[in-house]
Design a protein around this motif. Structure first.
Motif, PDB file in Angstrom:
ATOM      1  N   SER A   2       0.657  -1.201  -0.048  1.00 14.11           N
ATOM      2  CA  SER A   2      -0.048  -0.074  -0.282  1.00 14.11           C
ATOM      3  C   SER A   2       0.803   1.204  -0.179  1.00 14.11           C
ATOM      4  O   SER A   2       0.382   2.484  -0.321  1.00 14.11           O
ATOM      5  CB  SER A   2      -1.257  -0.030   1.265  1.00 14.11           C
ATOM      6  N   HIS A   3       2.257   0.883   0.307  1.00 14.04           N
ATOM      7  CA  HIS A   3       2.664   2.575   0.596  1.00 14.04           C
ATOM      8  C   HIS A   3       3.104   2.821  -1.359  1.00 14.04           C
ATOM      9  O   HIS A   3       3.746   3.788  -0.929  1.00 14.04           O
ATOM     10  CB  HIS A   3       4.191   1.843   1.454  1.00 14.04           C
ATOM     11  N   TYR A   4       3.128   1.415  -1.797  1.00 15.29           N
ATOM     12  CA  TYR A   4       3.666   2.221  -3.491  1.00 15.29           C
ATOM     13  C   TYR A   4       2.516   2.724  -4.004  1.00 15.29           C
ATOM     14  O   TYR A   4       2.879   2.653  -5.305  1.00 15.29           O
ATOM     15  CB  TYR A   4       4.116   1.080  -3.721  1.00 15.29           C
ATOM     16  N   LYS A   5       1.462   2.080  -3.575  1.00 11.74           N
ATOM     17  CA  LYS A   5      -0.572   2.907  -4.026  1.00 11.74           C
ATOM     18  C   LYS A   5      -0.337   4.248  -5.238  1.00 11.74           C
ATOM     19  O   LYS A   5       0.087   4.084  -6.170  1.00 11.74           O
ATOM     20  CB  LYS A   5      -1.141   3.299  -3.498  1.00 11.74           C
ATOM     21  N   LYS A   6       0.553   4.745  -4.546  1.00 11.97           N
ATOM     22  CA  LYS A   6       1.317   6.479  -5.181  1.00 11.97           C
ATOM     23  C   LYS A   6       2.006   6.061  -6.803  1.00 11.97           C
ATOM     24  O   LYS A   6       1.318   6.557  -8.262  1.00 11.97           O
ATOM     25  CB  LYS A   6       1.666   7.892  -4.613  1.00 11.97           C
ATOM     26  N   LEU A   7       2.220   4.939  -6.794  1.00  7.64           N
ATOM     27  CA  LEU A   7       3.195   4.571  -7.714  1.00  7.64           C
ATOM     28  C   LEU A   7       2.523   4.839  -9.335  1.00  7.64           C
ATOM     29  O   LEU A   7       2.922   4.232 -10.509  1.00  7.64           O
ATOM     30  CB  LEU A   7       4.330   3.471  -7.976  1.00  7.64           C
ATOM     31  N   PHE A   8       1.245   3.772  -8.454  1.00  6.87           N
ATOM     32  CA  PHE A   8       0.234   3.651 -10.182  1.00  6.87           C
ATOM     33  C   PHE A   8      -0.775   4.086 -10.473  1.00  6.87           C
ATOM     34  O   PHE A   8      -2.441   3.869 -10.805  1.00  6.87           O
ATOM     35  CB  PHE A   8      -0.056   1.743  -8.952  1.00  6.87           C
ATOM     36  N   GLU A   9      -1.043   5.451  -9.845  1.00  3.35           N
ATOM     37  CA  GLU A   9      -1.324   6.434  -9.880  1.00  3.35           C
ATOM     38  C   GLU A   9      -1.154   7.194 -11.252  1.00  3.35           C
ATOM     39  O   GLU A   9      -0.130   7.567 -11.333  1.00  3.35           O
ATOM     40  CB  GLU A   9      -2.263   7.314  -8.813  1.00  3.35           C
ATOM     41  N   GLU A  10      -2.567   7.329 -12.003  1.00  5.33           N
ATOM     42  CA  GLU A  10      -2.039   8.251 -13.009  1.00  5.33           C
ATOM     43  C   GLU A  10      -1.394   9.527 -13.015  1.00  5.33           C
ATOM     44  O   GLU A  10      -2.122  10.467 -12.087  1.00  5.33           O
ATOM     45  CB  GLU A  10      -3.288   8.387 -14.167  1.00  5.33           C
ATOM     46  N   THR A  11      -1.087   9.911 -14.007  1.00  2.09           N
ATOM     47  CA  THR A  11      -0.401  11.362 -13.457  1.00  2.09           C
ATOM     48  C   THR A  11      -0.016  11.895 -15.169  1.00  2.09           C
ATOM     49  O   THR A  11      -0.159  11.782 -15.973  1.00  2.09           O
ATOM     50  CB  THR A  11       1.029  11.703 -13.492  1.00  2.09           C
ATOM     51  N   HIS A  12       0.335  13.346 -15.312  1.00  3.08           N
ATOM     52  CA  HIS A  12       0.663  14.913 -16.186  1.00  3.08           C
ATOM     53  C   HIS A  12       1.802  14.822 -16.714  1.00  3.08           C
ATOM     54  O   HIS A  12       2.618  15.526 -14.968  1.00  3.08           O
ATOM     55  CB  HIS A  12      -0.982  15.019 -16.355  1.00  3.08           C
ATOM     56  N   ILE A  13       2.249  14.744 -17.695  1.00  3.83           N
ATOM     57  CA  ILE A  13       3.168  15.654 -18.067  1.00  3.83           C
ATOM     58  C   ILE A  13       3.102  17.115 -18.594  1.00  3.83           C
ATOM     59  O   ILE A  13       2.926  16.275 -19.791  1.00  3.83           O
ATOM     60  CB  ILE A  13       4.850  15.247 -17.948  1.00  3.83           C
ATOM     61  N   GLY A  14       2.698  18.391 -18.240  1.00  2.00           N
ATOM     62  CA  GLY A  14       2.205  18.949 -18.831  1.00  2.00           C
ATOM     63  C   GLY A  14       0.525  18.116 -19.831  1.00  2.00           C
ATOM     64  O   GLY A  14      -0.053  17.764 -18.515  1.00  2.00           O
ATOM     65  N   LYS A  15       0.440  18.521 -20.711  1.00  3.78           N
ATOM     66  CA  LYS A  15      -1.123  17.144 -21.283  1.00  3.78           C
ATOM     67  C   LYS A  15      -0.586  16.021 -21.697  1.00  3.78           C
ATOM     68  O   LYS A  15      -1.307  15.243 -21.880  1.00  3.78           O
ATOM     69  CB  LYS A  15      -1.197  18.354 -22.687  1.00  3.78           C
ATOM     70  N   MET A  16       0.813  15.827 -21.284  1.00  2.00           N
ATOM     71  CA  MET A  16       0.543  14.609 -21.737  1.00  2.00           C
ATOM     72  C   MET A  16      -0.208  13.540 -20.010  1.00  2.00           C
ATOM     73  O   MET A  16       0.805  13.349 -19.429  1.00  2.00           O
ATOM     74  CB  MET A  16       2.067  14.115 -21.584  1.00  2.00           C
ATOM     75  N   LYS A  17      -1.015  12.333 -20.524  1.00  2.00           N
ATOM     76  CA  LYS A  17      -0.955  11.951 -19.413  1.00  2.00           C
ATOM     77  C   LYS A  17      -1.022  10.280 -19.801  1.00  2.00           C
ATOM     78  O   LYS A  17      -0.133   9.520 -20.424  1.00  2.00           O
ATOM     79  CB  LYS A  17      -3.005  11.458 -19.831  1.00  2.00           C
ATOM     80  N   LEU A  18      -0.225   9.956 -17.885  1.00  2.00           N
ATOM     81  CA  LEU A  18       0.557   8.655 -17.823  1.00  2.00           C
ATOM     82  C   LEU A  18      -0.257   8.326 -16.989  1.00  2.00           C
ATOM     83  O   LEU A  18      -1.018   8.099 -16.214  1.00  2.00           O
ATOM     84  CB  LEU A  18       1.740   9.189 -17.460  1.00  2.00           C
ATOM     85  N   TRP A  19      -0.214   7.086 -17.424  1.00  2.00           N
ATOM     86  CA  TRP A  19      -1.355   5.917 -16.728  1.00  2.00           C
ATOM     87  C   TRP A  19      -0.452   5.374 -15.688  1.00  2.00           C
ATOM     88  O   TRP A  19      -1.667   5.209 -14.083  1.00  2.00           O
ATOM     89  CB  TRP A  19      -1.913   4.983 -17.332  1.00  2.00           C
ATOM     90  N   ASN A  20       0.640   5.560 -14.662  1.00  2.00           N
ATOM     91  CA  ASN A  20       1.294   5.257 -13.984  1.00  2.00           C
ATOM     92  C   ASN A  20       2.507   5.767 -13.803  1.00  2.00           C
ATOM     93  O   ASN A  20       2.481   6.896 -15.055  1.00  2.00           O
ATOM     94  CB  ASN A  20       1.405   3.336 -13.323  1.00  2.00           C
TER      95      ASN A  20
END
Length: 187
Positions: A2-20
């Motif tokens: 559970s302490h690695y949960k954030k690694l598997f959340e989506e994020t963005h770099i500018g307009k580029m969406k990353l699924w993890n």
């Protein structure tokens, strides 16, 4: 886990969406170019395998923007401007496969090795400004001319346009020194 949960959340770099948030740092593909400056099959398979294994962002190893740069060795380094058709032909299908796994891929570009060139690795020593070699202070790299810098800027622009045609999600510039970043902004 559970302490690695954030690694598997989506994020963005500018307009580029990353699924993890898992990313692969660039690793040098020297020796993995085909004869026309594209990615050979082994290098293509290497990046696709990373995407298969849930890497959200892949940054390729360094690719030269111009194999004719004085001082840069041509040891099988991929180069978008060497033969743009061959480069796109080798990388577009790879990028399609990478995207099918939900991953994004950035092409790392370099304009040369500057003062970070290993002694004996290049024939001529040049850098954005006169500087000692990082590994051998007795070697001084000559300062590039304004024309050489302007040509290099054009090669970066051409390489970025070719990368877009090849399906890369963006480009990433390899930096050899802080001085080189300052010079490219001043020109």
């Amino acid at each position: 886990m559970s302490h690695y949960k954030k690694l598997f959340e989506e994020t963005h770099i500018g307009k580029m969406k990353l699924w993890n948030r898992i990313s692969m740092a660039p690793m040098g593909p020297v020796g993995y170019a085909n004869s026309r400056g594209g990615f050979n099959q082994r290098l293509q398979d290497y990046y696709v395998e990373r995407a298969k294994n849930n890497v959200g962002l892949i940054i390729t190893g360094v690719c030269s923007v111009d194999l004719n740069i004085e001082g840069l060795p041509s040891l099988g380094m991929p180069c978008p401007t060497s033969d743009p058709f061959a480069f796109v032909h080798s990388t577009y299908p790879m990028n399609e496969r990478i995207h099918a796994y939900g991953s994004k891929i950035l092409l790392q570009l370099t304009g040369g090795l500057g003062r970070s060139a290993l002694p004996g690795f290049t024939k001529k020593q040049i850098a954005p400004s006169e500087a000692e070699n990082r590994f051998e202070p007795s070697i001084t790299h000559r300062e590039m001319t304004k024309d050489e810098i302007m040509n290099l800027i054009q090669k970066f622009i051409q390489s970025a346009a070719i990368a877009k045609k090849a399906g890369f999600d963006g480009v990433f510039r390899a930096r050899t020194t802080r001085k080189s970043a300052k010079i490219s902004r001043r020109v």
